[in-house]
Design a protein around this motif. Structure first.
Motif: not given
Length: 283
Positions: A232-242, A246-250
DNA sequence: ACCCAGGCGGGCG
DNA sequence: CGCCCGCATGGG
């Protein structure tokens, strides 16, 4: 009345209960004494945890032994899970901070309702609303003739209520999703019939439920059907993964999903739970 | 006052 | 398709 003691290893009750899973929303947990209570069908299940996360035991009514062992996925070998998902320093840090945090396995409808409520919402209010729905519409549970609590209301029961009844419980704009989902799962989709299907087929069917999108469907697949490859990708998972990978990239959800599959594969669900909870505490 | 929350559905280009 | 926006409500 007989009790059983279930011995546990690598099991932390507090982290497991508090990490925004269905039990977080509808159980009562006394952390100081390690006592958990929650409704299951026509019973209130009581669990007393003693010991620590390395070695401990759960004292339960003999009738609830199977329910509790299943609910906490006690047959999962966490050493193997950790060996599988600890593919980088961040994940090692997450598992080291919350050792013994388990995924739980819950009733599919209970899971569906909890996660429909979870969208664009905060944990505290999800819990208050879930409790309110149980207290108003759940079947009464008696023990020796005494009312001891209420169970989780079925799709048939909720489908008969009005949207405004769920608004009164604090569901906000999600009230119409609850009504529609309860109707749909009564008349068009029997959630029990999805057991045994593959992750892909399960998710596809779940996506046809009103108010259930990609993230909620993955939560139901993971915590309602035990599909450990769900991520599941929620706001926290997305934010943390990025931030971490991913070096902070969206990034788009699909790119995040691909990396998760590469790194964690069939254990992506466990990785996600640690990523979510650890990332959330860090801000 | 202001921003955010374990997103989804609908409408637009 | 992909993108964007509104959405109910209470907590921080």
């Amino acid at each position: 009345m007989g009790y059983d003691n279930i011995t546990t290893s690598c099991f932390n009750m507090k982290h497991t209960i508090e990490s925004a899973q269905p039990l977080t929303f509808h159980s009562d947990y006394d952390a100081a004494n390690g006592i958990l209570t929650y409704p299951k069908e026509d019973r209130i299940v009581t669990v007393r945890h003693s010991g620590d996360h390395e070695k401990g035991s759960l004292r339960v009514d003999r009738r609830d032994r199977k329910e509790v062992a299943g609910r906490f996925r006690l047959s999962d070998n966490m050493d193997k899970v950790y060996a599988y998902i600890e593919t980088d320093a961040f994940m090692k840090g997450a598992t080291a901070r919350y050792p013994g945090m388990r995924l739980t396995l819950n009733d599919p409808w209970e899971t569906t309702l909890c996660f429909i409520l979870s969208q664009f919402n905060n944990v505290k209010r999800i819990r208050a609303t879930t409790k309110s729905i149980i207290n108003r519409f759940g079947p009464k549970i008696y023990s020796d003739g005494v009312l001891v609590g209420r169970g989780f209301p079925s799709t048939e029961v909720l489908q008969k209520r009005k949207v405004s009844d769920f608004v009164a419980c604090g569901a906000g704009y999600r009230a119409r999703y609850i009504k529609a989902a309860a109707e749909y799962c009564t008349e068009n989709l029997d959630l029990e019939s999805l057991r045994g299907k593959s992750y892909e087929d399960t998710k596809e069917e779940l996506l046809t439920i009103p108010g259930v999108g990609s993230k909620v469907a993955d939560c139901i697949a993971l915590m309602g059907y035990g599909k450990l490859e769900a991520f599941p990708i929620d706001t926290w998972v997305k934010r943390t993964m990025e931030r971490v990978y991913f070096g902070g990239r969206t990034k788009k959800e699909e790119a995040i999903r691909e990396l998760a599959f590469e790194k964690w594969g069939r254990m992506a669900g466990y990785a996600q739970q640690y990523l979510f909870w650890h990332g959330r505490q860090q801000g």
